[in-house]
Design a protein around this motif. Structure first.
Motif, PDB file in Angstrom:
ATOM      1  N   LEU A 173       0.827  -1.203   0.000  1.00  0.00           N
ATOM      2  CA  LEU A 173       0.000   0.000   0.000  1.00  0.00           C
ATOM      3  C   LEU A 173       0.865   1.258   0.000  1.00  0.00           C
ATOM      4  CD1 LEU A 173      -2.764  -0.964   2.604  1.00  0.00           C
ATOM      5  CD2 LEU A 173      -3.085  -0.652   0.135  1.00  0.00           C
ATOM      6  N   ALA A 174       1.912   1.272   0.813  1.00  0.00           N
ATOM      7  CA  ALA A 174       2.783   2.445   0.879  1.00  0.00           C
ATOM      8  C   ALA A 174       3.462   2.694  -0.456  1.00  0.00           C
ATOM      9  CB  ALA A 174       3.820   2.269   1.986  1.00  0.00           C
ATOM     10  N   ASP A 175       3.937   1.628  -1.083  1.00  0.00           N
ATOM     11  CA  ASP A 175       4.593   1.758  -2.383  1.00  0.00           C
ATOM     12  C   ASP A 175       3.621   2.302  -3.424  1.00  0.00           C
ATOM     13  OD1 ASP A 175       6.834   1.155  -4.311  1.00  0.00           O
ATOM     14  OD2 ASP A 175       5.315  -0.200  -5.117  1.00  0.00           O
ATOM     15  N   GLN A 176       2.416   1.762  -3.455  1.00  0.00           N
ATOM     16  CA  GLN A 176       1.418   2.226  -4.413  1.00  0.00           C
ATOM     17  C   GLN A 176       0.977   3.661  -4.123  1.00  0.00           C
ATOM     18  OE1 GLN A 176       0.116   0.372  -7.223  1.00  0.00           O
ATOM     19  NE2 GLN A 176       2.094  -0.521  -6.682  1.00  0.00           N
ATOM     20  N   ALA A 177       0.813   3.995  -2.855  1.00  0.00           N
ATOM     21  CA  ALA A 177       0.406   5.357  -2.499  1.00  0.00           C
ATOM     22  C   ALA A 177       1.427   6.377  -2.978  1.00  0.00           C
ATOM     23  CB  ALA A 177       0.217   5.469  -0.989  1.00  0.00           C
ATOM     24  N   ARG A 178       2.697   6.061  -2.818  1.00  0.00           N
ATOM     25  CA  ARG A 178       3.736   6.984  -3.285  1.00  0.00           C
ATOM     26  C   ARG A 178       3.690   7.139  -4.803  1.00  0.00           C
ATOM     27  NH1 ARG A 178       6.875   3.804   0.710  1.00  0.00           N
ATOM     28  NH2 ARG A 178       6.977   5.049   2.627  1.00  0.00           N
ATOM     29  N   ARG A 179       3.357   6.069  -5.517  1.00  0.00           N
ATOM     30  CA  ARG A 179       3.238   6.157  -6.970  1.00  0.00           C
ATOM     31  C   ARG A 179       2.119   7.123  -7.386  1.00  0.00           C
ATOM     32  NH1 ARG A 179       5.779   1.915  -9.853  1.00  0.00           N
ATOM     33  NH2 ARG A 179       6.713   0.337  -8.495  1.00  0.00           N
ATOM     34  N   TYR A 180       1.097   7.179  -6.564  1.00  0.00           N
ATOM     35  CA  TYR A 180      -0.018   8.076  -6.845  1.00  0.00           C
ATOM     36  C   TYR A 180       0.132   9.430  -6.140  1.00  0.00           C
ATOM     37  CZ  TYR A 180      -2.653   4.361  -9.122  1.00  0.00           C
ATOM     38  OH  TYR A 180      -3.066   3.371  -9.984  1.00  0.00           O
ATOM     39  N   ALA A 181       1.282   9.687  -5.576  1.00  0.00           N
ATOM     40  CA  ALA A 181       1.571  10.942  -4.872  1.00  0.00           C
ATOM     41  C   ALA A 181       0.605  11.184  -3.718  1.00  0.00           C
ATOM     42  CB  ALA A 181       1.546  12.125  -5.849  1.00  0.00           C
TER      43      ALA A 181
END
Length: 225
Positions: A173-181
């Protein structure tokens, strides 16, 4: 906590990281109320069967063990958890669309909120002139999550397998959230979480990066912080 400027917040994160308490604190400090997405998940699952919608019943279908995290490899449980979360994205958007029809601030929290659907919710709010924010709580230490389970659910015994899956899911989730800023807020130190989360929400970027709108990934970054 800074003064509220938003109208709707989506708060995601793995099970056992403290989302419910954090959401209640935000709501109490800002005059919003809490919507638990888990309630929506349970309702949707009650309305469907494994035959009708298998993507929603990976963990309660006829072949699923009572505690999958103790019977299946953690990478398999993680894969199915992500698949379930993605299958629930239309339901999450339905909640957002409904909340945007009323002038009452709310915090929607849940394990199955994906960064992808949260980014879509932020964009939907912008398109309708409403201020929607999203953030994800992160706890990547399985032992810490296991301790949280032990304190919260003492009658369930050790839940190390569940905690291991939770830590991997939190990393994803953290990795994906960072991808979406979208802001990612570490759960510890807990004593300052409410203030740090409030500040992260107020400082959320105005728009996600253009590529994020269509970017989807699998389970490649299970163990990456």
């Amino acid at each position: 906590m800074p003064k509220r400027t938003w109208e709707l917040v989506l708060l995601g994160g793995a099970s056992g990281v403290g989302k419910s308490v954090a959401a209640a604190r935000i709501a109490g400090a800002t005059g919003a109320f809490v919507v638990e997405f888990d309630d929506v998940v349970s309702a949707v699952q009650e309305l469907t069967t494994a035959e009708q919608h298998p993507a929603l019943h990976h963990f309660d279908g006829p072949t699923a063990p009572e505690r999958p995290e103790d019977s299946w490899p953690p990478e398999r449980v993680l894969e199915l958890q992500i698949a379930t979360a993605e299958a629930l994205e239309p339901a999450a958007l339905g909640v957002v669309r409904n909340r945007l029809t009323v002038p009452v601030p709310a915090v929607v929290e849940g394990d199955y909120l994906t960064p992808a659907v949260c980014a879509r919710a932020v964009a939907l709010g912008r398109a309708t002139g409403r201020d929607v924010r999203a953030a994800f709580l992160h706890e990547g230490d399985a032992e810490r999550i296991a301790a949280n389970y032990a304190a919260r659910e003492p009658a369930s015994g050790e839940q190390t397998g569940r905690a291991e899956v939770g830590a991997r899911y939190s990393h994803w989730l953290a990795d994906q959230a960072r991808r979406y800023a979208l802001p990612v807020v570490d759960c510890r130190p807990w004593s300052t979480l409410a203030e740090r989360l409030g500040a992260a929400l107020e400082a959320a970027p105005d728009a996600p990066p253009p590529a994020a709108a269509t970017h989807r990934t699998g389970v490649r970054s299970q163990g990456a912080p």
